[in-house]
Design a protein around this motif. Structure first.
Motif, short mmCIF file in Angstrom:
data_model
loop_
_atom_site.label_atom_id
_atom_site.label_comp_id
_atom_site.label_asym_id
_atom_site.label_seq_id
_atom_site.Cartn_x
_atom_site.Cartn_y
_atom_site.Cartn_z
N ASP A 125 0.86 -1.18 0.00
CA ASP A 125 0.00 0.00 0.00
C ASP A 125 0.90 1.23 0.00
OD1 ASP A 125 -2.11 1.74 0.19
OD2 ASP A 125 -2.36 1.48 2.36
N PHE A 126 0.87 2.00 -1.07
CA PHE A 126 1.75 3.15 -1.20
C PHE A 126 1.18 4.43 -0.62
CE2 PHE A 126 3.39 0.37 -4.56
CZ PHE A 126 4.72 0.36 -4.20
N LYS A 127 -0.01 4.39 -0.03
CA LYS A 127 -0.59 5.58 0.57
C LYS A 127 0.12 5.89 1.86
CE LYS A 127 -5.10 4.85 -1.47
NZ LYS A 127 -6.49 4.51 -1.24
N GLU A 128 0.58 7.13 1.97
CA GLU A 128 1.31 7.52 3.17
C GLU A 128 0.33 7.89 4.28
OE1 GLU A 128 4.52 10.93 4.35
OE2 GLU A 128 4.58 10.09 2.34
#
Length: 76
Positions: free
Chosen positions: A56-59
């Motif tokens: 998951d690349f969402k910060e």
């Protein structure tokens, strides 16, 4: 000398007569090693692709500092 070393010493002169010194090829063993390496790399790439799909690349938002609100202003 061990039994393995004695066998190698006795078999090497026999192998020297069968090879043409002007023509060197990898043979079937070279092909098998190359194919095994290619299959290993293919499997690793497939595994990496599967694992990268799960990331998951969402910060995540930073937690608010003490004494401030979520919009950055100071709390009364």
């Amino acid at each position: 000398m061990s039994a393995t070393q004695e066998a190698i010493v006795q078999l090497l002169p026999l192998a020297g007569d069968t090879f043409d010194k002007n023509k060197v090829t990898p043979g079937i063993l070279g092909f098998i090693v190359f194919a095994a390496l290619a299959l290993g790399v293919w499997g690793l790439m497939k595994s990496m692709s599967r694992h990268m799909g799960r990331v998951d690349f969402k910060e995540a938002p930073e937690p608010a500092a003490k004494g401030t609100t979520t919009d950055g202003t100071r709390a009364p």
